[in-house]
Design a protein around this motif. Structure first.
Motif, PDB file in Angstrom:
ATOM      1  N   GLY A  70       0.777  -1.220   0.000  1.00 40.22           N
ATOM      2  CA  GLY A  70       0.000   0.000   0.000  1.00 40.22           C
ATOM      3  C   GLY A  70       0.812   1.275   0.000  1.00 40.22           C
ATOM      4  N   GLY A  71       2.109   1.170  -0.201  1.00 40.57           N
ATOM      5  CA  GLY A  71       2.938   2.355  -0.323  1.00 40.57           C
ATOM      6  C   GLY A  71       3.662   2.780   0.926  1.00 40.57           C
ATOM      7  N   GLY A  72       3.433   2.103   2.044  1.00 42.33           N
ATOM      8  CA  GLY A  72       4.041   2.533   3.292  1.00 42.33           C
ATOM      9  C   GLY A  72       5.379   1.896   3.605  1.00 42.33           C
ATOM     10  N   PHE A  73       5.779   0.871   2.855  1.00 42.17           N
ATOM     11  CA  PHE A  73       7.007   0.139   3.145  1.00 42.17           C
ATOM     12  C   PHE A  73       7.894   0.105   1.899  1.00 42.17           C
ATOM     13  N   VAL A  74       9.174   0.254   2.104  1.00 46.02           N
ATOM     14  CA  VAL A  74      10.112   0.391   0.995  1.00 46.02           C
ATOM     15  C   VAL A  74      10.535  -0.973   0.455  1.00 46.02           C
ATOM     16  N   GLN A  75      10.450  -1.126  -0.871  1.00 42.78           N
ATOM     17  CA  GLN A  75      10.913  -2.332  -1.546  1.00 42.78           C
ATOM     18  C   GLN A  75      12.313  -2.136  -2.113  1.00 42.78           C
ATOM     19  N   SER A  76      12.570  -0.959  -2.717  1.00 48.16           N
ATOM     20  CA  SER A  76      13.887  -0.711  -3.283  1.00 48.16           C
ATOM     21  C   SER A  76      14.255   0.758  -3.156  1.00 48.16           C
ATOM     22  N   ILE A  77      15.548   1.017  -3.077  1.00 45.68           N
ATOM     23  CA  ILE A  77      16.100   2.367  -3.083  1.00 45.68           C
ATOM     24  C   ILE A  77      17.197   2.394  -4.127  1.00 45.68           C
ATOM     25  N   ASP A  78      17.036   3.292  -5.099  1.00 49.39           N
ATOM     26  CA  ASP A  78      18.013   3.427  -6.179  1.00 49.39           C
ATOM     27  C   ASP A  78      18.376   2.079  -6.792  1.00 49.39           C
ATOM     28  N   GLY A  79      17.349   1.247  -6.978  1.00 49.80           N
ATOM     29  CA  GLY A  79      17.523  -0.027  -7.658  1.00 49.80           C
ATOM     30  C   GLY A  79      17.978  -1.183  -6.788  1.00 49.80           C
ATOM     31  N   ILE A  80      18.283  -0.931  -5.518  1.00 50.87           N
ATOM     32  CA  ILE A  80      18.686  -2.004  -4.602  1.00 50.87           C
ATOM     33  C   ILE A  80      17.420  -2.542  -3.951  1.00 50.87           C
ATOM     34  N   GLU A  81      17.049  -3.765  -4.304  1.00 51.50           N
ATOM     35  CA  GLU A  81      15.732  -4.296  -3.984  1.00 51.50           C
ATOM     36  C   GLU A  81      15.793  -5.384  -2.920  1.00 51.50           C
ATOM     37  N   GLY A  82      14.814  -5.340  -2.021  1.00 53.05           N
ATOM     38  CA  GLY A  82      14.693  -6.361  -1.005  1.00 53.05           C
ATOM     39  C   GLY A  82      14.305  -7.708  -1.600  1.00 53.05           C
ATOM     40  N   SER A  83      14.711  -8.779  -0.905  1.00 52.59           N
ATOM     41  CA  SER A  83      14.423 -10.123  -1.391  1.00 52.59           C
ATOM     42  C   SER A  83      14.206 -11.053  -0.204  1.00 52.59           C
ATOM     43  N   ALA A  84      12.985 -11.593  -0.078  1.00 54.87           N
ATOM     44  CA  ALA A  84      12.714 -12.552   0.986  1.00 54.87           C
ATOM     45  C   ALA A  84      13.531 -13.824   0.794  1.00 54.87           C
ATOM     46  N   ARG A  85      13.769 -14.194  -0.444  1.00 57.21           N
ATOM     47  CA  ARG A  85      14.550 -15.406  -0.728  1.00 57.21           C
ATOM     48  C   ARG A  85      15.982 -15.260  -0.228  1.00 57.21           C
ATOM     49  N   ARG A  86      16.564 -14.082  -0.421  1.00 53.72           N
ATOM     50  CA  ARG A  86      17.947 -13.852   0.017  1.00 53.72           C
ATOM     51  C   ARG A  86      18.037 -13.369   1.459  1.00 53.72           C
ATOM     52  N   HIS A  87      16.893 -13.126   2.083  1.00 50.74           N
ATOM     53  CA  HIS A  87      16.866 -12.592   3.444  1.00 50.74           C
ATOM     54  C   HIS A  87      17.551 -11.228   3.515  1.00 50.74           C
ATOM     55  N   GLU A  88      17.301 -10.402   2.514  1.00 50.75           N
ATOM     56  CA  GLU A  88      17.862  -9.054   2.474  1.00 50.75           C
ATOM     57  C   GLU A  88      16.741  -8.046   2.294  1.00 50.75           C
ATOM     58  N   ASP A  89      16.839  -6.927   3.016  1.00 51.57           N
ATOM     59  CA  ASP A  89      15.776  -5.936   2.915  1.00 51.57           C
ATOM     60  C   ASP A  89      16.255  -4.610   3.485  1.00 51.57           C
ATOM     61  N   TRP A  90      15.419  -3.576   3.275  1.00 48.07           N
ATOM     62  CA  TRP A  90      15.665  -2.253   3.828  1.00 48.07           C
ATOM     63  C   TRP A  90      14.993  -2.129   5.191  1.00 48.07           C
ATOM     64  N   PHE A  91      15.719  -1.610   6.147  1.00 48.49           N
ATOM     65  CA  PHE A  91      15.197  -1.344   7.487  1.00 48.49           C
ATOM     66  C   PHE A  91      15.532   0.094   7.858  1.00 48.49           C
ATOM     67  N   TRP A  92      14.681   0.695   8.676  1.00 54.13           N
ATOM     68  CA  TRP A  92      14.951   2.073   9.059  1.00 54.13           C
ATOM     69  C   TRP A  92      15.019   2.251  10.576  1.00 54.13           C
ATOM     70  N   PHE A  93      15.816   3.233  10.950  1.00 54.17           N
ATOM     71  CA  PHE A  93      15.996   3.648  12.338  1.00 54.17           C
ATOM     72  C   PHE A  93      15.850   5.162  12.396  1.00 54.17           C
ATOM     73  N   VAL A  94      15.366   5.651  13.498  1.00 58.59           N
ATOM     74  CA  VAL A  94      15.423   7.089  13.769  1.00 58.59           C
ATOM     75  C   VAL A  94      16.192   7.275  15.062  1.00 58.59           C
ATOM     76  N   ASN A  95      17.252   8.029  14.978  1.00 60.63           N
ATOM     77  CA  ASN A  95      18.139   8.252  16.123  1.00 60.63           C
ATOM     78  C   ASN A  95      18.660   6.940  16.700  1.00 60.63           C
ATOM     79  N   GLY A  96      18.873   5.975  15.807  1.00 58.57           N
ATOM     80  CA  GLY A  96      19.419   4.683  16.200  1.00 58.57           C
ATOM     81  C   GLY A  96      18.402   3.674  16.678  1.00 58.57           C
ATOM     82  N   LEU A  97      17.133   4.047  16.758  1.00 59.71           N
ATOM     83  CA  LEU A  97      16.081   3.161  17.266  1.00 59.71           C
ATOM     84  C   LEU A  97      15.259   2.599  16.106  1.00 59.71           C
ATOM     85  N   ALA A  98      15.066   1.282  16.095  1.00 57.80           N
ATOM     86  CA  ALA A  98      14.338   0.622  15.014  1.00 57.80           C
ATOM     87  C   ALA A  98      12.893   1.080  14.988  1.00 57.80           C
ATOM     88  N   GLY A  99      12.394   1.396  13.786  1.00 54.33           N
ATOM     89  CA  GLY A  99      11.033   1.907  13.640  1.00 54.33           C
ATOM     90  C   GLY A  99       9.972   0.903  14.035  1.00 54.33           C
TER      91      GLY A  99
END
Length: 235
Positions: A70-99
């Motif tokens: 629905g647009g609230g979660f990031v799949q890729s940034i500048d072409g670097i795409e998350g993959s459940a198969r590879r267990h790789e994804d984008w995660f965010w923190f604010v001031n070092g704390l996980a969102g």
């Protein structure tokens, strides 16, 4: 208007918070945007952005972004795409704390450090709740506008170094290790060990609203000069 329709409209507003409407103004202040890979090992973006907007909107203003759910979660940034198969994804923190919410729902505040990192999450997806590389955050700006008192504790012989860091953190609670600490306080602890800077929640599982405990050993000059910045682990 039915109760169900009211709830539906409210959810739609919340889901799009920060993505539309009026943009940020100078009165909102400034935040910092970091985009990294591999637990901070590679820095892709390090820029100032206006506060007062959503974390997602700030990211989209500086990078090419695709989203999911629905647009609230990031799949890729500048072409670097998350993959459940590879267990790789984008995660965010604010001031070092996980969102704890969608990136479209977190509004940046003046002084925040917004940090996106692309990593292998297979070993730490559920346990990586705070990272130390945004120091002196979250001591200064907390999370979602909530800050906590700070306590600094030190091992024998490290009182001078502790006092120096306490001034940066705006803390007047400086004492030897073992001295009582308020349950609500963030803690920065100097120890006499191998050089490191680490961070954990004082109560694991409490989320970004919980208090943190930092452990540090090494050169205070390096610490305050930012040598540990943007890294999950000590360099």
């Amino acid at each position: 208007m039915t109760r169900r329709l009211c709830i539906g409209l409210l959810l739609a507003v919340l889901a799009n918070a920060g993505c539309g409407g009026e943009g940020p103004t100078a009165a909102d202040g400034k935040a910092r945007l970091w985009v990294t890979r591999d637990r901070g090992a590679i820095v892709l973006v390090d820029l100032e952005v206006p506060a007062g907007q959503s974390l997602l909107r700030a990211l989209k203003s500086k990078a090419k972004v695709s989203t999911r759910y629905g647009g609230g979660f990031v799949q890729s940034i500048d072409g670097i795409e998350g993959s459940a198969r590879r267990h790789e994804d984008w995660f965010w923190f604010v001031n070092g704390l996980a969102g704890d919410r969608s990136a479209s729902s977190y509004r940046l505040r003046d002084g925040d450090v917004a940090w996106w990192d692309y990593r292998d999450w297979s070993r730490d997806a559920e346990t990586l709740e705070v990272v130390a590389g945004a120091f002196p955050e979250p001591f200064l700006h907390g999370y979602a506008g909530r800050t906590r008192p700070a306590a600094v504790r030190y091992a024998p012989g490290l009182a001078v170094e502790a006092s120096r860091v306490a001034r940066v953190l705006g803390s007047d609670d400086v004492a030897a290790r073992g001295s009582p600490v308020d349950a609500d306080a963030n803690v920065f602890e100097f120890v006499d060990e191998a050089p490191h800077l680490t961070a954990v929640l004082r109560q694991p599982g409490s989320g970004p609203s919980g208090a943190v405990r930092f452990s540090f050993s090494g050169s205070v000059v390096r610490l305050l000069d930012g040598d540990f910045s943007q890294r999950f682990e000590s360099p």
